[in-house]
Design a protein around this motif. Structure first.
Motif: not given
Length: 167
Positions: A79-86
């Motif tokens: 979830i943290l990686a998803l936020g940063l990728a966004k």
């Protein structure tokens, strides 16, 4: 829960700072590339990213609903990686010439960050995850908008009225 307000707020402010810095970085890159090349590259990168991670598509409004219903089924790091990728994908798209805005994608990224941190620290606590998402999102939007009242009004589109004191 309230003791975590300051770390959540700092996390949101850091996410806002990352957005601003990556916006400048992609702007510098875009300034040195012809329009056709940068828009084609942006389209290819966007297409590949969405193929790998469909949750990166669009502005994030629908994805927030899905995430709220099933966030505890994901690894916090994912979830943290998803936020940063966004954040990175949003800035890349905007700076390389694709159309769109950054408010809702950043709200999605901040909600991901809030949920991810909450899952790491307090697994299984739905109320705490909502608190974390609200405070992180408020911190992020406060940095981006620099107008606390406007940020609060914008976040009323995403969070219930009972979250306003946290925001």
């Amino acid at each position: 829960d309230l003791a975590m307000g300051i770390p959540y707020l700092l996390a949101g402010m850091i996410l806002g700072w990352i957005f601003i810095k990556t916006e400048l970085l992609f702007g510098l890159i875009a300034g040195h590339v012809p329009a056709v090349v940068k828009e084609t590259a942006a389209g290819l990168i966007l297409g590949a990213s969405i193929t790998l991670v469909p949750a990166l598509a669009f502005s994030g409004e629908e994805q927030i609903g899905v995430l709220i219903q099933s966030y505890d089924e994901y690894l916090p790091v994912a979830i943290l990686a998803l936020g940063l990728a966004k954040v990175l994908l949003t800035n890349m798209c905007i700076q390389l010439g694709l159309k769109g805005g950054h408010f809702f994608p950043m709200i999605f990224a901040a909600v991901c960050l809030g949920f991810g941190i909450a899952l790491l620290l307090f697994p299984g606590s739905v109320a705490h995850a909502a608190f974390g998402a609200a405070v992180v999102t408020a911190g992020t939007m406060g940095v981006l908008l620099r107008k606390p009242l406007a940020a609060t009004c914008l976040l009323l589109l995403c969070f219930p009225m009972k979250a306003v004191p946290c925001i």
